[in-house]
Design a protein around this motif. Structure first.
Motif: not given
Length: 278
Positions: A24-27, A30-33, A56-61
């Protein structure tokens, strides 16, 4: 984590895509890593080296609304798209495709007399079942959603009279090129009915990072009323990714179906959009 010469491992990328998609966009980065047991800097570097853009950009796609944006911004009418005919070549990133089709008579025999070699390989979209003849790749299935047994059953059922031989070494070079690990010429051998092959040929004209609609494909093959039949033929495409059925969308902007699961379709569209941007 083992890394290949390009600095990433496909099993890692598969897990990274799943985490980015679920986050989700709010993560935060650091949390993803942290979910992948990596430092933020290293995760950003490895992911961006593969995708060409940040996580983060990939998440938009990956977002479901990206399909509508593609129709607005990168819609292709096949009359003006890059041609890639039976004797031609089409460029997919650093990949050159050349292809030929089985004759209708050969197809009607269900693959009788064919030797189809197969093997399992890692891919950024989950385990990939690769199949090929001495003329080229004839099947690519992704098993992340369906499972390996179902993927194998699905492809083998298309050519029931063929003889199947496990031989990943024979397919290794073609597979490496298909998934961006090497530059190279990948031959394709299309095993399908004449109408299906016409549809698959039209799909080959859609440039990477762009999309079209089922109705546009129907027009391109000279049968504008056959939208439903086109959708069925798109869904029966045996060579996922390389014959880009993932680039066919509904006119409404909906993703439509995807034989190997919509998460895989969204991931492939995101990957192509990222590489086009990069």
């Amino acid at each position: 984590m083992q890394q290949d010469a390009q600095g990433y491992h496909f099993d890692f990328m598969r897990r990274a895509i799943a985490e980015v998609d679920a986050a989700g966009p709010g993560v935060s980065l650091e949390a993803l890593a942290g979910r992948l047991n990596m430092s933020p800097a290293h995760f950003q570097r490895v992911f961006s080296r593969w995708a060409g853009v940040s996580p983060k950009r990939f998440q938009q796609y990956l977002a479901l609304g990206h399909a509508k944006a593609l129709l607005d911004e990168r819609f292709t009418t096949l009359e003006t798209a890059h041609e890639a005919g039976l004797s031609g070549t089409g460029r997919l990133h650093d990949l050159f495709l050349r292809w030929e089709a089985m004759s209708p008579g050969e197809y009607s025999r269900g693959g009788d007399g064919l030797v189809i070699r197969w093997g399992w390989f890692d891919s950024p979209f989950g385990p990939a079942l690769m199949m090929g003849t001495d003329k080229g790749l004839c099947g690519i299935a992704f098993s992340a959603e369906s499972g390996e047994a179902e993927a194998m059953r699905d492809l083998r059922a298309r050519w029931p009279a063929a003889r199947y031989v496990e031989d990943p070494a024979m397919l290794a070079d073609w597979t490496a090129a298909a998934f961006g690990q090497a530059q190279g010429d990948v031959p394709l051998f299309l095993i399908g009915a004449p109408f299906q092959i016409k549809v698959w040929e039209a799909l080959m004209r859609i440039p990477s990072g762009h999309v079209t609609s089922y109705s546009e494909i129907a027009k391109a093959i000279g049968n504008p009323r056959a939208v439903r039949a086109v959708g069925t033929a798109v869904g029966r495409n045996p060579i996922s990714l390389l014959i880009p059925c993932h680039r066919a969308l509904r006119k409404s902007g909906g993703l439509g179906g995807y034989h190997w699961g919509l998460p895989v379709k969204r991931a492939i569209l995101a990957w192509e959009s990222a590489r086009l941007e990069a």
